[in-house]
Each structure stands twice: as structure tokens, then as C-alpha cells.
Design an enzyme around this catalytic site. Sequence first.
Site, mmCIF file in Angstrom:
data_model
loop_
_atom_site.group_PDB
_atom_site.id
_atom_site.type_symbol
_atom_site.label_atom_id
_atom_site.label_comp_id
_atom_site.label_asym_id
_atom_site.label_seq_id
_atom_site.Cartn_x
_atom_site.Cartn_y
_atom_site.Cartn_z
ATOM 1 N N CYS A 8 2.784 104.090 -0.037
ATOM 2 C CA CYS A 8 3.495 104.616 -1.207
ATOM 3 C C CYS A 8 4.964 104.200 -1.172
ATOM 4 C CB CYS A 8 3.366 106.136 -1.222
ATOM 5 S SG CYS A 8 4.464 106.950 -2.395
ATOM 6 N N CYS A 11 7.321 107.181 -0.571
ATOM 7 C CA CYS A 11 7.255 107.625 0.836
ATOM 8 C C CYS A 11 8.063 106.682 1.722
ATOM 9 C CB CYS A 11 5.816 107.692 1.322
ATOM 10 S SG CYS A 11 4.902 109.158 0.780
ATOM 11 N N ASP A 34 17.807 105.783 -9.665
ATOM 12 C CA ASP A 34 16.765 104.889 -10.179
ATOM 13 C C ASP A 34 17.298 103.453 -10.173
ATOM 14 O OD1 ASP A 34 14.049 105.404 -12.147
ATOM 15 O OD2 ASP A 34 15.002 103.425 -12.190
ATOM 16 N N HIS A 50 3.904 113.839 0.080
ATOM 17 C CA HIS A 50 3.266 112.899 -0.843
ATOM 18 C C HIS A 50 2.267 113.638 -1.730
ATOM 19 C CE1 HIS A 50 1.728 109.176 -2.500
ATOM 20 N NE2 HIS A 50 0.526 109.730 -2.395
ATOM 21 N N GLY A 100 2.599 107.548 -18.708
ATOM 22 C CA GLY A 100 3.611 106.520 -18.403
ATOM 23 C C GLY A 100 4.030 106.470 -16.948
ATOM 24 N N HIS A 105 3.865 108.959 -6.751
ATOM 25 C CA HIS A 105 4.414 109.990 -5.859
ATOM 26 C C HIS A 105 5.237 110.861 -6.795
ATOM 27 C CE1 HIS A 105 6.448 111.160 -1.844
ATOM 28 N NE2 HIS A 105 7.023 111.902 -2.779
ATOM 29 N N HIS A 107 7.604 112.631 -9.060
ATOM 30 C CA HIS A 107 9.054 112.512 -9.164
ATOM 31 C C HIS A 107 9.495 112.981 -10.532
ATOM 32 C CE1 HIS A 107 7.256 108.735 -10.570
ATOM 33 N NE2 HIS A 107 8.245 108.663 -11.434
ATOM 34 N N HIS A 109 12.564 112.375 -13.272
ATOM 35 C CA HIS A 109 13.738 111.608 -13.679
ATOM 36 C C HIS A 109 14.761 112.621 -14.188
ATOM 37 C CE1 HIS A 109 11.634 107.586 -14.179
ATOM 38 N NE2 HIS A 109 10.600 108.407 -14.157
HETATM 39 P P1 5GP Z 1 7.617 106.305 -13.514
HETATM 40 O O1 5GP Z 1 7.338 105.346 -14.611
HETATM 41 O O2 5GP Z 1 6.567 106.260 -12.433
HETATM 42 O O3 5GP Z 1 7.897 107.706 -14.004
HETATM 43 O O4 5GP Z 1 9.011 105.858 -12.916
HETATM 44 C C1 5GP Z 1 9.181 105.139 -11.757
HETATM 45 C C2 5GP Z 1 10.662 104.853 -11.667
HETATM 46 O O5 5GP Z 1 10.925 104.336 -10.374
HETATM 47 C C3 5GP Z 1 11.146 103.783 -12.660
HETATM 48 O O6 5GP Z 1 12.170 104.335 -13.481
HETATM 49 C C4 5GP Z 1 11.680 102.661 -11.777
HETATM 50 O O7 5GP Z 1 12.862 102.071 -12.267
HETATM 51 C C5 5GP Z 1 11.915 103.362 -10.452
HETATM 52 N N1 5GP Z 1 11.727 102.490 -9.310
HETATM 53 C C6 5GP Z 1 10.682 101.650 -9.083
HETATM 54 N N2 5GP Z 1 10.826 101.007 -7.914
HETATM 55 C C7 5GP Z 1 11.989 101.458 -7.375
HETATM 56 C C8 5GP Z 1 12.694 101.163 -6.157
HETATM 57 O O8 5GP Z 1 12.272 100.363 -5.323
HETATM 58 N N3 5GP Z 1 13.855 101.826 -5.953
HETATM 59 C C9 5GP Z 1 14.366 102.735 -6.845
HETATM 60 N N4 5GP Z 1 15.515 103.320 -6.538
HETATM 61 N N5 5GP Z 1 13.725 103.033 -8.000
HETATM 62 C C10 5GP Z 1 12.567 102.412 -8.257
HETATM 63 ZN ZN ZN Z 2 4.422 109.063 -1.456
#
Ligand code: 5GP
Ligand code: ZN
Length: 120
Positions: A8, A11, A34, A50, A100, A105, A107, A109
Site C-alpha cells: 500500500c 502505508c 497531497d 491500514h 473516485g 488506504h 484518507h 482530503h
Molecule cells: P483519492 O483519489 O484516492 O481520494 O486520492 C488520492 C490522492 O493521493 C490524490 O489526490 C493524489 O494526488 C495523492 N497521491 C497519490 N500518490 C501520492 C504520493 O506518492 N504522495 C503524495 N503526497 N500524495 C499522493
Molecule cells: Zn495502507
Amino acid sequence: MNAHDPNCLFCKIIAGQIPSKKVYEDQDLFAFHDIHPWAPVHFLLVPKLHIPSMAQLTPEHEHLMGKLMVLAPKLALELGCNPYPEGGFRVVCNTGAEGGQEVHHLHVHVMGGPRPWLRG
Ligand code: 5GP
Ligand code: ZN
């Protein structure tokens, strides 16, 4: 569901195996900027445990998720979001493909700061 999933991305970030711009850490929670911010302030707040998404939450997670939600406004202000009600912030928790979600994992925003934003 293991506490740490070696495959992950988040993780690995929590474990420091992948670098991130950390903004907060305690025993249960971790927060980092982000990599592709939509807004002047855009960080991700995650449980260290996780949990793939909100869909896997059970009553045993109530305290953890309560702690996460109480921390969000505190970090938002510390990171530069303007105070409520003129300022504020947006909290988004994408869940599953149709929600979306790209990283599996759990999270949230947290986005804020002066508009216009890049997205949203
Ligand atoms: P999701 O679409 O799953 O809600 O959002 C995943 C978020 O993780 C996205 O906004 C993306 O920019 C962010 N993200 C993806 N990979 C990485 C990374 O390696 N480092 C950081 N800091 N953010 C990441
Ligand atoms: Zn995880």
C-alpha cells in the site's frame, strides 16, 4: 486486514519508505501534503492502521475516526486555511471506484485557502 499492507502506497509513506511532506504524526494518525494539490492548502489525513476505505469501518473504529475528524480543523488552520466562516475548508473522503478513490488506504482530503482553486 493487516495493520500494515506492504503493497500500500500510504502505508509506505507512513513508514517513511516513500518520502512525503509530513504535516502531523501521532500514535494513530498521519498527515502529509497531497502531491497534486487542488487548493492552496491540500493535505491528506490518514489513520496509520491500514483500512482500505470508509466501507470497511466498524464500531471499533469510532474513536479513531472521531479523533481524525477533530484533528482536521486544527491542522487546516495551522497549515494556512482562513478561519470560519469567511475562510474554512473542504473535507472529502472518496470511497470505492464510483466514489473516485484511487489509493485504497482510507484518507480524507482537507482543502482550503483563498479561491480560485485548481479544481473543486
Ligand atoms: P483519492 O483519489 O484516492 O481520494 O486520492 C488520492 C490522492 O493521493 C490524490 O489526490 C493524489 O494526488 C495523492 N497521491 C497519490 N500518490 C501520492 C504520493 O506518492 N504522495 C503524495 N503526497 N500524495 C499522493
Ligand atoms: Zn495502507
